[in-house]
Design a protein around this motif. Structure first.
Motif, short mmCIF file in Angstrom:
data_model
loop_
_atom_site.label_atom_id
_atom_site.label_comp_id
_atom_site.label_asym_id
_atom_site.label_seq_id
_atom_site.Cartn_x
_atom_site.Cartn_y
_atom_site.Cartn_z
N UNK A 133 0.82 -1.22 0.00
CA UNK A 133 0.00 0.00 0.00
C UNK A 133 0.85 1.27 0.00
N UNK A 134 2.13 1.13 0.30
CA UNK A 134 3.06 2.26 0.31
C UNK A 134 3.71 2.36 -1.07
N UNK A 135 3.22 3.29 -1.88
CA UNK A 135 3.73 3.42 -3.25
C UNK A 135 5.19 3.81 -3.29
N UNK A 136 5.69 4.42 -2.24
CA UNK A 136 7.07 4.87 -2.23
C UNK A 136 8.03 3.92 -1.54
N UNK A 137 7.57 2.71 -1.26
CA UNK A 137 8.45 1.78 -0.55
C UNK A 137 9.67 1.44 -1.39
N UNK A 138 10.75 1.11 -0.69
CA UNK A 138 12.02 0.81 -1.35
C UNK A 138 12.16 -0.69 -1.57
N UNK A 139 12.84 -1.06 -2.63
CA UNK A 139 13.07 -2.46 -2.99
C UNK A 139 14.51 -2.83 -2.69
N UNK A 140 14.69 -4.00 -2.12
CA UNK A 140 16.03 -4.53 -1.85
C UNK A 140 16.16 -5.88 -2.55
N UNK A 141 17.31 -6.12 -3.16
CA UNK A 141 17.52 -7.37 -3.89
C UNK A 141 18.86 -7.99 -3.53
N UNK A 142 18.95 -9.28 -3.80
CA UNK A 142 20.19 -10.02 -3.58
C UNK A 142 20.33 -11.02 -4.72
N UNK A 143 21.44 -10.99 -5.42
CA UNK A 143 21.70 -11.91 -6.51
C UNK A 143 22.26 -13.21 -5.96
N UNK A 144 21.57 -14.32 -6.21
CA UNK A 144 22.00 -15.62 -5.73
C UNK A 144 23.20 -16.09 -6.54
N UNK A 145 24.31 -16.42 -5.86
CA UNK A 145 25.51 -16.91 -6.55
C UNK A 145 25.83 -18.31 -6.05
N UNK A 146 26.96 -18.46 -5.36
CA UNK A 146 27.36 -19.78 -4.86
C UNK A 146 27.00 -19.97 -3.38
N UNK A 147 26.24 -19.05 -2.81
CA UNK A 147 25.87 -19.15 -1.40
C UNK A 147 26.86 -18.49 -0.48
N UNK A 148 28.00 -18.07 -0.98
CA UNK A 148 29.06 -17.42 -0.20
C UNK A 148 29.26 -18.08 1.17
N UNK A 149 29.63 -19.35 1.21
CA UNK A 149 29.79 -20.06 2.49
C UNK A 149 30.76 -19.32 3.41
N UNK A 150 30.40 -19.25 4.69
CA UNK A 150 31.25 -18.61 5.69
C UNK A 150 31.06 -17.11 5.79
N UNK A 151 30.24 -16.54 4.91
CA UNK A 151 29.98 -15.10 4.94
C UNK A 151 28.54 -14.87 5.38
N UNK A 152 28.34 -14.02 6.38
CA UNK A 152 26.99 -13.71 6.84
C UNK A 152 26.39 -12.65 5.93
N UNK A 153 25.62 -13.11 4.96
CA UNK A 153 24.97 -12.18 4.04
C UNK A 153 23.61 -12.75 3.66
N UNK A 154 23.07 -12.37 2.53
CA UNK A 154 21.70 -12.73 2.15
C UNK A 154 21.57 -14.15 1.61
N UNK A 155 22.66 -14.91 1.54
CA UNK A 155 22.58 -16.26 0.98
C UNK A 155 23.54 -17.20 1.71
N UNK A 156 23.31 -18.50 1.49
CA UNK A 156 24.17 -19.50 2.10
C UNK A 156 24.09 -20.79 1.28
N UNK A 157 24.99 -21.72 1.55
CA UNK A 157 25.03 -23.00 0.85
C UNK A 157 25.16 -24.13 1.87
N UNK A 158 24.64 -25.29 1.50
CA UNK A 158 24.75 -26.47 2.37
C UNK A 158 25.01 -27.69 1.51
N UNK A 159 25.97 -28.52 1.94
CA UNK A 159 26.36 -29.71 1.19
C UNK A 159 26.05 -30.96 1.98
#
Length: 202
Positions: A133-159
């Motif tokens: 309902x907020x027309x001016x709301x901001x958008x945030x995105x994260x590009x999924x890559x290899x999960x960046x293991x060991x880095x605390x960010x927007x993605x992760x990987x598990x084997x």
């Protein structure tokens, strides 16, 4: 994971910012390839809920989320092998320090090879700082890559590893024997795999 076994996976998404995260999109790319994967079966969602920062205490007014009302879920099979959840309602908003925890289960593809190492990559790929309902709301995105293991960010990987069950048999005995003589033979069976070998037949 073993063939035929259901494996339980958890996606733990914490809001480490200072404002609410609305309408988050969670993407999980399940493994597939020459050595097998987890692509054939559709993952089964077990629970989706927003918790306090400790990941245990429920947030008042935010109980278990309902599919279709609080979130949508979609699965694209081969070759994409992607599980997508889109948060819809206010109950699915991830407040500052809160955690959205998704639990699901799936299984290995029938052609998965023993000893294979299979990696899936997941991430929060899209969210907003306010409701639709907020027309001016901001958008945030994260590009999924290899999960960046060991880095605390927007993605992760598990084997996961598919264990190997293998045995080696060595037979020993006398080089010569005479008529009427008892000969002693030895069967030496060694487990050369990575898991127990049950109900072996010699």
């Amino acid at each position: 994971m073993y063939l035929g076994q259901l494996g339980r996976f958890t996606l733990n998404v914490q809001n480490t910012g200072t404002i609410d995260a609305w309408n988050a999109t969670i993407l999980d790319k399940l493994p597939t390839g020459a050595t097998g994967g987890m692509c054939a079966a559709t993952p089964q969602i077990l629970s989706v809920q927003v918790f306090q920062a400790d990941g245990v205490a429920p947030v008042p007014g935010k109980g278990p989320l309902k599919v279709g009302t609080d979130y949508t879920v979609a699965y694209a099979g081969a070759p994409t092998c992607t599980l997508t959840l889109n948060m819809l309602s206010a109950a699915a908003v991830i407040g500052a320090t809160q955690r959205l925890i998704v639990t699901y289960q799936t299984q290995l593809d029938a052609n998965t090879q023993k000893g294979a190492k299979l990696t899936n990559v997941a991430g929060a790929t899209h969210w907003y700082n306010g409701p639709s309902s907020n027309a001016g709301r901001l958008t945030y995105t994260c590009l999924l890559t290899n999960g960046t293991p060991g880095v605390l960010d927007c993605q992760d990987a598990h084997t996961v590893t598919v264990p190997i069950s293998a045995v080696t048999l060595t037979k020993a005995g006398p080089p010569t024997m005479y008529v009427g003589q008892l000969g002693r033979f030895t069967l030496d069976v060694q487990n050369t795999g990575t898991i127990d070998a049950w109900n072996a037949t010699l």
